[in-house]
Design a protein around this motif. Structure first.
Motif: not given
Length: 777
Positions: A219, A276, A291
């Motif tokens: 991510e 996130n 994160h």
């Protein structure tokens, strides 16, 4: 006297009243003008220009503000910035080669805010001989550097970095199990021959030379730069077979405020939670991503493999892989601060803490051994663009790895207790110039320092102690693009040359069991040259070729392992060296709803002074520079996208002949161990919002475990299926569901000797995302 002066001044003022009034008027106008000039607005406007269909970043786009006479161009990342914009409503005109012009109207620039515009341009459609094609400006290079953008990563629906990389031809991932480390191999190389970087900072361990991809959250990734073949000219030592630079630092400001929480469940008691967050802190000219992941797994799985071809035994090994547990916590942050159009600072940071069992080989399992693994990373880069032709950049990086290996058996007997602390520092300075039209010249200075401190608590006399390495480098490169469209057969010629000089000095604070030498030094030049030509923009052909040399420094373990009567390091080791070349072609064609890309690359690499561990006349195992190898082969791919990328079909194939070329051995001309002759991947992806489905088939040829090529692992096939949905609950809330089945047909296979891989695996992820996008269009 004073009265006389007063009368004279009064008379002068009366006589010149008109002139005085004029002077006062002129002075007032001048004061007003200067106050206007020096009271400029502190507001700034930032943005990014992208392709509307696939999110490709568009460079050299022209952005103009109506009424202000201000115009700028987007950089290589599609980013642009305009400073000192007075508050008000404005209209913008945007244009780029190969795209339709677009306009934005009534964009409100308010006091005390920095606006960010995401501008999407639509590719132009052309009609050529009844074939509809789509125009885009292409940037060609002499070697096939693969760039994987954030948009491509999102579209792939991959859950791990290793999945993304393994979808690229020429790349394979070596694992020791579901909870084990993930290491990269490029074109038949060893994992230690591939340099891995996060935001330009090396994460390969100084002791082993290996890097683990685990714990790098997908991510957070902005872009992946993949260099196949040697890359020492670009990155210096240790990129013998290539390099992968994982970029997490954002290239520009973004306004989205979002958070996502995701839970996952998989086989063997595996559970994970991800959090996130984007832009949790509201600061002008500042953007950030955060994160956090926590993951836990029992990891014990059933295995079965039957080799008469593994380990010299003709029996089938069946059982449960024990002591395969793992637990990890991972925190990652990255961001950018951009106070002006010319200056920006970006950064990234990481803290990773994990514990894991060490199951050992399947025929000799260990139920008590384990290790703890702590990793830290800090990088920062300051970039100053003094003009359109000149740019400066300074980078600082620090990474640390702490590992503790411990085994206390069931009888409470200490078998081993070993600690490693590895620190890596780097300082880099870059400058780039555009001296001529189509030219980019660049030079860099780099200083790197690595240290490794090893303590053996069980046998202190075998502690390596403190070892360090200092590396100084200077690099210069030039790339020149020439428009040759007048020649009819060629549109663009691109030529580039890079040369880098590295000097490395390594020493330690004590001698080993066998050696009294405490230092090692190396000085190497790494050149690379390439050329590429292209024809067409709507239907594009590219031919490219490159040649270079690369090297890898001996690891600190190989140099200074403080051995006993059975093993020892060798401080006289030389670097491993390679000479590599490649040539290939690429074809691209795109219509209104269909696109096709295909290509093939032939590669060749000769490697000498490979380090191997062999016993000497006293029976002591030591590393020496003895082996030679030759790796040749080709990569080919075909990608077809239908219905504007709603359906994507892919074929990727790598054929490799990795041969032992060590003279005087009966294994001369034989295949290198653990190097399959081919890896072929077929995949299909459907994306009809909100649902998506992907299916991939990966076929891998047999690989030999012994140099004489007498015992092979059998070939195997892995089928994976991935399906789910991204369902919009409202304008801001989105529900994400993903289910994945790996090794669908429950195939038994092995990647390393006596380390069987698990059979069928299934996982489920459920996530909830909130996104508040500030409207700017």
């Amino acid at each position: 006297m004073w009265r006389f002066l007063y009368q004279r001044v009064g008379k002068v003022l009366q006589t010149n009243r008109r002139s005085l009034n004029l002077a006062v008027s002129i002075l007032s106008i001048m004061i007003f003008c200067f106050s206007t000039v020096f009271a400029q607005s502190n507001l700034s406007l930032n943005g990014q220009v992208v392709d509307k269909n696939d999110g490709t970043l568009i460079q050299n786009a022209h952005i103009e503000i109506d009424g202000l006479g201000v115009a700028v161009s987007s950089d290589n990342n599609g980013i642009f910035s305009i400073e000192h914009v007075p508050p008000g409503l404005y209209s913008f005109n945007i244009s780029a080669d190969g795209y339709f012009d677009t306009s934005l109207v009534r964009i409100d620039i308010e006091s005390d805010i920095t606006r960010f515009l995401r501008i999407e341009l639509t590719p132009k459609i052309y009609q050529l001989n009844k074939i509809v094609v789509e125009g885009k400006k292409q940037n060609i290079t002499s070697d096939r550097v693969t760039i994987i953008s954030r948009n491509e990563i999102i579209q792939s629906k991959s859950k791990e970095l290793s999945e993304v990389l393994e979808s690229i031809e020429g790349i394979s991932i070596q694992k020791t199990g579901p909870s084990g480390e993930s290491q990269v191999k490029i074109r038949g190389s060893k994992p230690g021959h591939v340099l891995i970087l996060i935001d330009g900072q090396k994460i390969n361990g100084s002791g082993s030379g290996l890097a683990d991809l685990g714990g790098i959250p997908i991510e957070m990734i902005e872009q992946i730069e993949l260099y196949k073949g040697g890359a020492s000219a670009e990155f210096g030592p240790d990129a013998l077979a290539g390099a992968i630079n994982i970029i997490t630092r954002p290239a520009g400001l973004f306004e989205d405020i979002s958070f996502e929480v995701k839970n996952g469940w998989a086989n063997w008691g595996t559970k994970s939670t991800d959090l996130n967050i984007s832009n949790p802190i509201a600061v002008k000219n500042f953007s950030s991503r955060w994160h956090y992941t926590t993951k836990k797994s029992d990891g014990d799985f059933y295995f079965s493999y039957s080799p008469g071809n593994i380990g010299g035994a003709d029996t089938t090994h069946i059982g449960t892989r024990i002591n395969n547990h793992s637990k990890s916590d991972n925190f990652f942050v990255s961001g950018i601060y951009k106070p002006s159009a010319k200056l920006f600072l970006n950064y990234s940071g990481r803290y990773y803490d994990a514990s894991r069992g060490i199951p050992d080989r399947a025929t000799r399992q260990n139920e008590t051994a384990g290790f703890t693994d702590q990793r830290r990373l800090i990088t920062t880069a300051l970039n100053y663009k003094s003009s359109e032709k000149h740019q400066l950049e300074f980078e600082l990086g620090y990474s640390q790895f702490k590992q503790h290996f411990l085994d206390i058996d069931t009888a409470k007997t200490l078998r081993y207790d070993s600690k490693f602390v590895n620190d890596i520092y780097s300082i880099k300075h870059y400058q780039s110039y555009r001296l001529l039209h189509g030219n980019i010249s660049r030079y860099s200075l780099t200083y790197g320092h690595e240290s490794l401190d090893h303590t053996d608590s069980l046998r202190p006399q075998l502690s390596m102690g403190y070892s360090s390495r200092n590396n100084f480098s200077i690099q210069t490169s030039v790339n020149q693009k020439v428009n040759l469209s007048a020649l009819k057969l060629i549109d663009i010629l691109s030529a580039d040359a890079t040369i880098r000089y590295d000097y490395s000095y390594t020493d330690k604070d004590s001698t080993s069991y066998q050696d009294t030498v405490k230092s090692n030094s190396t000085a190497k030049f790494s050149p690379k040259f390439g050329v590429a030509i292209s024809k067409g923009e709507k239907v594009l052909f590219i031919l490219r070729a490159s040649y270079g040399k690369s090297f890898r420094l001996p690891t600190l373990n190989a140099l200074f392992w403080k051995g006993d009567a059975l093993s020892s390091g060798n401080p006289g080791l030389k670097p491993e060296k390679s000479e590599h070349s490649e040539a290939g072609f690429e074809f691209k064609w795109m219509s209104n709803s269909i696109s096709l890309s295909s290509g093939m690359t032939y590669f060749h690499s000769s490697i000498k002074d490979l380090v191997v561990w062999l016993p000497n006349s006293q029976g002591v195992w030591r590393p020496i520079n003895r082996a030679k190898a030759q790796i040749t082969g080709h990569e080919d791919f075909v990608h077809i996208s239908l219905l504007k990328n709603k359906i994507r079909l892919s074929y990727q194939n790598t054929v490799t002949a990795a041969l032992n070329k060590t003279p005087g051995k009966n294994s001369y001309g034989k295949r290198l161990t653990f190097s399959p002759a081919y890896i072929t991947t077929l995949s299909a992806r459907l994306n009809f919002s909100p649902f998506y489905l992907s299916y991939s088939i990966r076929m891998v040829d047999k690989a030999y475990t012994l140099e004489a090529n007498t015992r092979p692992y059998p070939s195997y096939r892995l089928d994976d299926i991935n399906f789910g949905m991204d369902y919009n609950l409202s304008d801001h809330w989105q529900l994400k569901l993903t289910a994945k089945i790996e090794n669908l047909h429950d195939f038994d296979y092995v990647l390393m000797t006596l380390y069987p891989m698990p059979g069928r695996q299934s996982s489920l992820f459920v996530g909830l995302n909130y996104n508040l996008r500030k409207e700017n269009q």
